[in-house]
Design an enzyme around this catalytic site. Structure first.
Site, PDB file in Angstrom:
ATOM      1  N   TYR A   1     -16.156  24.957 -16.664  1.00 38.31           N
ATOM      2  CA  TYR A   1     -15.734  26.760 -17.369  1.00 38.31           C
ATOM      3  C   TYR A   1     -14.530  27.723 -17.375  1.00 38.31           C
ATOM      4  O   TYR A   1     -14.318  27.494 -18.995  1.00 38.31           O
ATOM      5  CB  TYR A   1     -16.883  27.808 -16.658  1.00 38.31           C
ATOM      6  CG  TYR A   1     -18.181  27.440 -16.976  1.00 38.31           C
ATOM      7  CD1 TYR A   1     -19.007  28.019 -18.523  1.00 38.31           C
ATOM      8  CD2 TYR A   1     -19.412  26.768 -16.655  1.00 38.31           C
ATOM      9  CE1 TYR A   1     -20.497  27.512 -18.900  1.00 38.31           C
ATOM     10  CE2 TYR A   1     -20.488  26.101 -17.223  1.00 38.31           C
ATOM     11  CZ  TYR A   1     -21.115  27.241 -18.340  1.00 38.31           C
ATOM     12  OH  TYR A   1     -22.263  26.352 -18.677  1.00 38.31           O
TER      13      TYR A   1
ATOM     14  N   ARG B   1     -30.413  32.500 -28.311  1.00 38.81           N
ATOM     15  CA  ARG B   1     -29.248  31.812 -28.014  1.00 38.81           C
ATOM     16  C   ARG B   1     -27.862  31.994 -29.316  1.00 38.81           C
ATOM     17  O   ARG B   1     -26.888  31.959 -29.272  1.00 38.81           O
ATOM     18  CB  ARG B   1     -28.793  30.740 -26.975  1.00 38.81           C
ATOM     19  CG  ARG B   1     -28.147  30.291 -27.255  1.00 38.81           C
ATOM     20  CD  ARG B   1     -28.436  29.439 -25.762  1.00 38.81           C
ATOM     21  NE  ARG B   1     -27.531  28.321 -25.350  1.00 38.81           N
ATOM     22  CZ  ARG B   1     -27.308  26.588 -25.227  1.00 38.81           C
ATOM     23  NH1 ARG B   1     -28.229  26.817 -24.360  1.00 38.81           N
ATOM     24  NH2 ARG B   1     -26.111  26.684 -24.733  1.00 38.81           N
TER      25      ARG B   1
ATOM     26  N   CYS C   1     -26.753  27.877  -9.433  1.00 44.53           N
ATOM     27  CA  CYS C   1     -26.088  27.179 -10.655  1.00 44.53           C
ATOM     28  C   CYS C   1     -25.939  25.641  -9.997  1.00 44.53           C
ATOM     29  O   CYS C   1     -25.173  25.802  -9.334  1.00 44.53           O
ATOM     30  CB  CYS C   1     -24.711  27.739 -10.848  1.00 44.53           C
ATOM     31  SG  CYS C   1     -23.949  27.155 -12.015  1.00 44.53           S
TER      32      CYS C   1
ATOM     33  N   HIS D   1     -19.792  30.718 -13.364  1.00 42.05           N
ATOM     34  CA  HIS D   1     -19.196  30.233 -14.251  1.00 42.05           C
ATOM     35  C   HIS D   1     -17.344  30.943 -13.983  1.00 42.05           C
ATOM     36  O   HIS D   1     -16.792  30.672 -14.625  1.00 42.05           O
ATOM     37  CB  HIS D   1     -19.659  29.882 -15.266  1.00 42.05           C
ATOM     38  CG  HIS D   1     -21.163  29.302 -15.586  1.00 42.05           C
ATOM     39  ND1 HIS D   1     -22.060  29.638 -16.826  1.00 42.05           N
ATOM     40  CD2 HIS D   1     -21.217  28.164 -14.257  1.00 42.05           C
ATOM     41  CE1 HIS D   1     -22.667  28.771 -16.537  1.00 42.05           C
ATOM     42  NE2 HIS D   1     -22.715  28.387 -15.892  1.00 42.05           N
TER      43      HIS D   1
ATOM     44  N   ASN E   1     -29.514  32.978 -17.278  1.00 40.27           N
ATOM     45  CA  ASN E   1     -28.106  32.992 -17.229  1.00 40.27           C
ATOM     46  C   ASN E   1     -27.949  34.879 -17.587  1.00 40.27           C
ATOM     47  O   ASN E   1     -29.011  34.999 -17.972  1.00 40.27           O
ATOM     48  CB  ASN E   1     -27.464  31.820 -17.911  1.00 40.27           C
ATOM     49  CG  ASN E   1     -26.892  30.921 -16.561  1.00 40.27           C
ATOM     50  OD1 ASN E   1     -26.009  31.528 -15.671  1.00 40.27           O
ATOM     51  ND2 ASN E   1     -27.213  29.812 -17.519  1.00 40.27           N
TER      52      ASN E   1
END
Ligand code: G6P
Length: 441
Positions: free
Chosen positions: A257, A97, A173, A203, A151
Site C-alpha cells: 500500500y 466502492r 488485515c 495499510h 475497511n
C-alpha cells in the site's frame, strides 16, 4: 473458553470471501470446534447470502463436520450468545466502492477504497453501522470478541474502541500475512520460522526487522528485495517496482500500500488511463464477483474455488482463524493486529489504534513494544494518524468541516478547493448511507 463449542457470527456473511473463511474453519476444526456459524446480511444481499450459505453448507457436509450454518437478516437474533463476531460488510455494496474510486479521479486525485478520499468515505459510511453493531454486542453477547475486517480496518476499530462500551475488539488485515508469505518464500523457509516486526497503521505499516532463529536478517531481505520480481504485492495493487536505492535508503520493508504514497504520480497516471477506458479496481472486482457467484451457484461445487485467490483479500481467513484459535486455545503466539497502542509505539498516542505484533492469549492481544518509529517514516505515519482521528470525528458527528479537514490532511488530496468539490460530490453520491450528514437541524 477451550472446553465448549463455539458460536461465530459473520456480519457481511453474503460476501464472496466467505467460502475462504468457511474453509479456514473446516481445516482447523480440531482447534476451533465451531457449533454454529451464523451468516448475517442485509435484505438487498438476499440472493448472495443464499448462494454463499448453500455453498458453505455443501463444504461442511463434504468435510462431514457438525457445523450448523444459519442464514439471517436479523442481526440481533444472530448475535445472541455469540463467542466471536467477525465483520466483513461493505456498507453500500460494491456500487459505493465504484463511487469512492471514480469521484476522486474525476478531480485528478487517487481513487482507492481505503486510501485518500475513497478511504474517508468508506469510513464515514461504515463507522456508524459498526457502532450500532458494537452496541448490540454489548447487550446480546458482551463476552464476544469482535474481529473486524471491515475497511478501513484501523479507523473502524479505533472508532469502536473510543465510542462504544465494547472493548473486546481487534482489527485484522491480510497485508502483514501476505508480506510474511512472500518473504518466507523468498528465503525458502517455512512461514513459522520467520518473524517480521511490523509497526505502523493499517495499510501503513512497515517491516522494521526480520528475525530468523533469533537473528536479524533484514539486510539480507533488503538485498533480495532489490529484484522487483521479488517485492511483495497484492492482487489489488499494481505491482510497480520500488527503486532499489529507495529501499536501501529506507532500511525497512514497505507494504504494498505504500506505493500510493511513494509513487503517487505514477499510480495516479495509471489510474487515470484506466479510468478514461472506464475501468477501476471496483469494476474489475464487480465482474470477478459475478464470475465467483456463478461458480458458487453450481450445486456440485463443495470447495472454495481457486478463482477466489484473485481477490486482494486472499488469506484473510488465515488471519481470522489464527486469532480465534489463539484466543480460544490460549496459545500465546505472535500475530500482527490492529489494537489500542498502549505505549507499543512510543511516539503515537496510547489510546489510538496501531498495527503491531501482539502476543495473543485467552485475554486477547497484548501489543509488543517497538519504541519510537524511525524519523524516516514517522512524519508520514503521524500525518495519516491525524487524518484518521479527524475522519473518525467526522464519521461520528457528521461534521462537514471535519470531513473537509480530514481530506485536506490526507497526502493523496493536494488542494483544499478540490477537496471541497470532491466532498460535495461524494456526500451527494453517498447520501443514502450518510444520515449523520443530512439530519435536519
Ligand atoms: C487487500 C486489503 C484488503 C482489501 C482488499 C481488496 O487485501 O488488505 O483490506 O479489502 O485488498 O481487494 P479487492 O480484490 O476487493 O480489490
Amino acid at each position: 473458553m477451550a472446553n465448549s463449542s463455539i458460536k461465530i457470527v459473520t456480519i457481511g456473511g453474503g460476501s464472496s470471501y466467505t467460502p475462504e473463511f468457511v474453509e479456514g474453519l473446516i481445516n482447523r476444526y480440531d482447534e476451533i470446534p465451531v457449533r454454529e456459524l451464523w451468516l448475517v446480511d442485509v435484505e438487498e444481499g438476499k440472493e448472495k447470502l443464499e448462494i454463499v450459505g448453500n455453498l458453505a453448507r455443501r463444504m461442511v457436509d463434504k468435510a462431514n463436520l457438525p457445523i450448523d450454518i444459519h442464514l439471517t437478516f436479523n442481526r440481533q437474533e444472530a448475535l445472541k450468545d455469540a463467542d466471536f463476531v467477525t465483520t466483513q460488510m461493505r456498507v453500500g455494496q460494491l456500487d459505493a466502492r465504484i463511487k469512492d474510486e471514480r469521484i476522486p479521479l474525476k478531480y485528478g486525485m487517487i481513487g482507492q477504497e481505503t486510501n485518500g478520499a475513497g478511504g474517508l468515505f468508506k469510513a464515514l459510511r461504515t463507522i456508524p453501522v459498526m457502532l450500532d453493531i458494537a452496541n448490540e454486542i454489548t447487550v446480546l453477547c458482551p463476552n464476544a470478541w469482535l474481529i473486524n475486517f471491515t475497511n478501513p480496518a484501523g479507523m473502524v476499530t479505533e472508532a469502536v474502541l473510543k465510542n462504544s462500551p465494547h472493548k473486546k475488539v481487534v482489527g485484522v488485515c491480510n497485508v502483514p500475512i501476505n508480506m510474511k508469505m512472500t518473504i518466507a518464500h523468498l528465503l525458502e523457509i517455512p512461514l513459522d520460522k520467520l518473524e517480521i516486526i511490523f509497526a505502523g497503521l493499517n495499510h501503513m505499516s512497515y517491516g522494521l526487522d526480520v528475525i530468523i532463529d533469533g537473528e536479524s536478517r533484514l539486510d539480507h531481505v533488503l538485498t533480495l528485495l532489490a529484484d522487483p520480481k521479488k517485492q511483495p504485492t497484492m492482487q489489488n495493487i499494481t505491482p510497480l517496482p520500488w527503486e532499489t536505492s529507495f529501499i536501501r535508503g529506507l532500511q525497512l520493508i514497505p507494504s504494498p500500500y505504500h506505493r500510493y504514497y511513494y509513487k503517487t504520480s505514477t499510480i495516479l497516471h495509471k489510474q487515470l488511463t484506466e479510468f478514461n477506458k472506464g475501468i477501476t479496481r471496483a469494476e474489475v472486482v464487480k465482474r470477478l464477483e459475478e464470475d465467483l457467484f456463478n461458480l458458487y451457484k453450481n450445486p456440485d461445487l463443495n470447495i472454495k474455488p481457486p478463482q477466489l485467490e484473485k481477490r486482494g483479500g486472499a488469506y484473510y481467513s488465515d488471519v481470522a482463524c489464527n486469532l480465534i484459535s489463539s484466543i480460544y486455545n490460549d496459545k500465546g503466539d505472535i500475530q500482527t493486529l490492529n489494537v489500542e497502542n498502549n505505549g507499543a509505539i512510543s511516539n503515537l498516542p496510547n489510546d489510538t489504534v496501531v498495527e503491531v505484533n501482539c502476543v495473543v492469549t485467552k485475554n486477547g492481544p497484548t501489543p509488543l513494544a517497538v519504541g519510537s518509529l524511525p524519523y524516516t517514516i514517522n512524519g508520514l505515519v503521524q500525518q495519516i494518524k491525524s487524518f484518521e482521528l479527524v475522519a473518525i470525528e467526522a464519521a461520528v458527528t457528521g461534521s462537514y468541516e471535519q470531513a473537509l479537514l480530514a481530506l485536506c490532511l490526507n497526502p493523496l488530496v493536494t488542494d483544499d478547493q478540490t477537496a471541497k468539490f470532491i466532498l460535495d460530490d461524494m456526500l451527494e453520491a453517498h447520501r443514502d448511507y450518510l444520515p449523520q450528514f443530512f439530519n435536519e437541524k
